[in-house]
Design a protein around this motif. Sequence first.
Motif, short mmCIF file in Angstrom:
data_model
loop_
_atom_site.label_atom_id
_atom_site.label_comp_id
_atom_site.label_asym_id
_atom_site.label_seq_id
_atom_site.Cartn_x
_atom_site.Cartn_y
_atom_site.Cartn_z
N GLU A 158 3.00 2.82 -2.08
CA GLU A 158 2.95 3.66 -3.28
C GLU A 158 1.54 4.20 -3.53
O GLU A 158 1.36 5.38 -3.87
CB GLU A 158 3.43 2.87 -4.50
CG GLU A 158 3.55 3.73 -5.74
CD GLU A 158 4.14 2.96 -6.91
OE1 GLU A 158 3.89 3.41 -8.06
OE2 GLU A 158 4.82 1.94 -6.72
N VAL A 159 0.54 3.37 -3.33
CA VAL A 159 -0.85 3.79 -3.53
C VAL A 159 -1.21 4.91 -2.55
O VAL A 159 -1.81 5.92 -2.92
CB VAL A 159 -1.81 2.60 -3.37
CG1 VAL A 159 -3.26 3.05 -3.39
CG2 VAL A 159 -1.56 1.57 -4.44
N SER A 160 -0.81 4.74 -1.29
CA SER A 160 -1.10 5.75 -0.28
C SER A 160 -0.36 7.06 -0.58
O SER A 160 -0.92 8.14 -0.43
CB SER A 160 -0.73 5.24 1.12
OG SER A 160 -1.58 4.18 1.50
N LYS B 170 0.55 8.17 -3.52
CA LYS B 170 -0.12 8.80 -4.66
C LYS B 170 -1.43 9.46 -4.24
O LYS B 170 -1.78 10.53 -4.74
CB LYS B 170 -0.36 7.79 -5.78
CG LYS B 170 0.91 7.42 -6.52
CD LYS B 170 0.65 6.44 -7.62
CE LYS B 170 1.95 6.10 -8.35
NZ LYS B 170 1.73 5.16 -9.44
N PHE C 223 0.78 -1.23 0.00
CA PHE C 223 0.00 0.00 0.00
C PHE C 223 0.82 1.30 0.00
O PHE C 223 0.26 2.37 -0.16
CB PHE C 223 -0.93 0.02 1.23
CG PHE C 223 -1.92 -1.10 1.24
CD1 PHE C 223 -2.98 -1.11 0.35
CD2 PHE C 223 -1.78 -2.14 2.13
CE1 PHE C 223 -3.90 -2.15 0.36
CE2 PHE C 223 -2.69 -3.18 2.15
CZ PHE C 223 -3.76 -3.19 1.26
#
Length: 77
Positions: free
Chosen positions: A21-23, A25, A19
Amino acid sequence: MWVVDTCVVIDVFENDPQFGEVSAKLLESRFEQGLAISPVTMVELSAAFDGDLAEQKRFLTLAGLTFSESQPSHRNG
């Protein structure tokens, strides 16, 4: 202003493989609208920083997350 949940901050801080990289972004996409954490999140994050408040504040500042250092006022009555 967006109030950011503890788990999102920890995802970024720990560079979580699932999570992180997603967080990051997500935070980046909301950055211009303002990002903040609650006093509860400030306390919850302390374990991730081994209680080093200076390091915690430095990370939050670099991440563009605002936080309040003042104590809430208590009303009597």
